[in-house]
Design an enzyme around this catalytic site. Structure first.
Site, mmCIF file in Angstrom:
data_model
loop_
_atom_site.group_PDB
_atom_site.id
_atom_site.type_symbol
_atom_site.label_atom_id
_atom_site.label_comp_id
_atom_site.label_asym_id
_atom_site.label_seq_id
_atom_site.Cartn_x
_atom_site.Cartn_y
_atom_site.Cartn_z
ATOM 1 N N SER A 432 0.820 -1.269 -0.014
ATOM 2 C CA SER A 432 0.076 0.066 0.049
ATOM 3 C C SER A 432 0.831 1.312 -0.087
ATOM 4 O O SER A 432 1.516 1.551 -0.937
ATOM 5 C CB SER A 432 -0.855 -0.252 1.163
ATOM 6 O OG SER A 432 -1.962 1.121 1.163
ATOM 7 N N LYS A 457 -0.521 -4.065 -3.798
ATOM 8 C CA LYS A 457 -1.945 -3.409 -3.677
ATOM 9 C C LYS A 457 -1.986 -2.027 -4.266
ATOM 10 O O LYS A 457 -1.367 -1.203 -3.485
ATOM 11 C CB LYS A 457 -1.957 -3.240 -2.202
ATOM 12 C CG LYS A 457 -3.533 -2.681 -1.769
ATOM 13 C CD LYS A 457 -3.954 -2.748 -0.218
ATOM 14 C CE LYS A 457 -5.168 -2.009 -0.007
ATOM 15 N NZ LYS A 457 -5.156 -0.458 -0.063
#
Length: 530
Positions: A432, A457
């Protein structure tokens, strides 16, 4: 994320009324009353002036055209149509015809005028009638529970990244749900919201009850009660990867002390299989009261372990740092500044700046930024930390279904450490916001990346609070690195691998760098050359 919030205003019209109603369930009451305020005589006068333009002034024709002869045209609808007719714009200058013969002598012109006036008129009447039917009935029946549901629906409508909404009509879903979903209690309303979100088939867009929203915010502020695990879905679907994958274990937490590693698979939580369990359901099961116990079944490589962990308050201190001296002659020995960034909470960027300043006071020659097992956190903190290391350049491209939507870059005004060599350490637990930072430093050639491909991600979520204290976590965008690389389910690819024996904490790294026979010493030239 303020950069993704948009506000659109439009002049009031039947068309904007339709849009406004669907986006604002409180809209209908006072706006419709404005339409009904037009007197029926005003509407008849509007229509009659158009008949004069057509030359249709004989009494019999007027009676045939009278609004009273149109059985479905009630006062309410006429009032709305009066507004619509005036919006058609100015007609040409009116010409008076004193006899019907003059009308009959111009049949083509008559048909042309009729087609110009009546076609939009009939379409407009049908449009406004449909609006009247659609908005008047739900508006009178809306309950407090309906309004909570509509608030959630409108949040997704405005913010969700996929404007095709997983191939469904989002407006139609709203209407069907209001008719068919029971919303008599708050729990039924929450269930209807969850059911609505499930149609998006997006595991990262989810609903949070008020208590869970508070827990999420407390975690982003620096502490939570649980076992200290960050978890995710397997990025590659394999038979052997059924379950949930450990992205990282918080240093010093219960899971870390029990030896759980990134890449381990959680097979069960308290004897409940995780095979079909969502990551947020799993996270809620892992959290709990301080001092309570949770049983985990973990597969680490080929070994399956059953562990009982005690929940405790895990302090999410985002940064640890240390100055490591390499072998050399006295004070001239090279010094490496090691910074371990474990999460992107509200204190992360400030803690990184403080660590850099402290290490510089010791005459640091190069930096190591360790992002291994950092599962991400707040997007703005990732951007701010990237600005610390970069003197210029793009940090990330924010994209939606139509392509690039926004650009985050830096002009160097927030730069703090742009000159020293920088090595960034990553692994499959780097996810992330960590991936955004690693991708920015790599593509801008500010740092060399070492390790293994990151988690992958490539989507960004924002948190929205509803009026009753509950909330939605919504996927609002995907992103690309400065080189326009979409890392979703792929990850950021490092420049060089690291040996498995490479240490994971600051003390072990310093010892490793001082040992001429170690992997750290052998890789020293690659690690710290600009």
């Amino acid at each position: 994320m303020e950069v993704l919030a948009t506000s659109v205003t439009a002049s009031f019209s039947p068309q904007s009324a339709i849009s406004s109603f669907y986006k604002n369930p409180n809209f209908a009451t006072h706006q419709v009353s404005q339409w009904k305020s037009f007197h029926i005589r005003t509407i008849e006068a509007q229509l009659w002036s158009r008949q004069k333009y057509l030359g249709y002034t004989n009494r019999a024709s007027k009676n045939d055209f009278s609004l009273k002869k149109i059985s479905w045209f009630n006062k309410s609808c006429c009032a709305q149509c009066g507004f619509l007719l005036r919006s058609f714009g100015k007609l040409p200058k009116l010409r008076k015809y004193n006899s019907p013969q003059r009308v009959i002598s111009h049949p083509e012109k008559f048909r042309q005028h009729v087609s110009v006036l009546f076609m939009p008129f009939v379409v407009g009447v049908m449009l406004v009638m449909s609006v009247s039917v659609d908005i008047s009935k739900p508006a009178r029946a809306l309950t407090e529970e309906n309004l909570i549901f509509l608030e959630a629906w409108r949040t997704i409508d405005r913010a969700y990244v996929d404007k095709n909404f997983n191939g469904q009509s989002w407006f139609r879903y709203r209407e069907n749900a209001l008719r068919s979903e029971p919303m008599n209690t708050r729990e039924e309303t929450y269930m209807a919201i969850r059911k609505m979100l499930a149609t998006l088939d997006d595991p990262f867009t989810r609903f949070l009850e008020p208590e869970k929203l508070r827990n999420l915010r407390s975690g982003s502020q620096g502490a939570l009660t649980g076992v200290g695990l960050s978890i995710g879905y397997p990025t590659q679907v394999k038979e052997s990867s059924a379950g949930l994958v450990v992205i990282s274990a918080s240093p010093g937490g219960p899971a870390y002390r029990a030896g759980i590693l990134s890449g381990d698979v959680i097979l069960a939580i308290d004897d409940t299989s995780t095979e079909n369990m969502g990551i947020y359901d799993a996270a809620e099961r892992l959290q709990g009261a301080e001092g309570s116990s949770v049983a985990l079944t973990i597969r680490s490589g080929s070994e399956v372990k059953n562990l009982a962990l005690m929940r405790e308050k895990v302090s999410l201190n985002p940064v640890t740092s240390r100055l490591c001296k390499l072998p050399g002659a006295g004070n001239d020995a090279p010094k490496i500044g090691y910074i371990k960034l474990t999460t992107f909470n509200q204190r992360a960027s400030g803690a990184v700046k403080e660590a850099i300043n402290n290490l510089r006071s010791g005459s640091v020659d190069a930096f190591v930024l360790d992002l291994r097992d950092n599962s991400g956190g707040l997007f703005p903190e990732g951007i701010e930390i990237a600005k610390i290391w970069l003197d210029k350049g793009v940090i990330v491209y924010i994209c939606d279904s139509r392509g690039v939507r926004d650009i985050f870059d830096t002009d160097g005004s927030s730069a703090l450490a742009t000159s020293e060599p920088l090595a960034v350490l990553v692994n499959k637990g780097t996810a992330s916001a960590s991936e955004i930072l690693a991708g920015a430093l790599k593509d801008n050639k500010r740092a060399t990346l070492f390790g293994e491909p990151t988690y992958g991600k490539g989507k960004i979520q924002s948190v929205f609070e509803l009026s009753d204290g509950s909330g939605l976590v919504v996927t609002v965008a995907r992103y690309e690195t400065p080189a326009h690389t979409d890392i979703d389910k792929v990850g950021v690819i490092p420049d060089h691998p690291l040996p498995k024996s490479f240490p994971k904490d600051e003390e072990a790294l310093c010892s490793c760098l001082q040992d001429p026979a170690s992997a750290c010493y052998v890789n020293k030239v690659q690690l710290f050359s600009r």
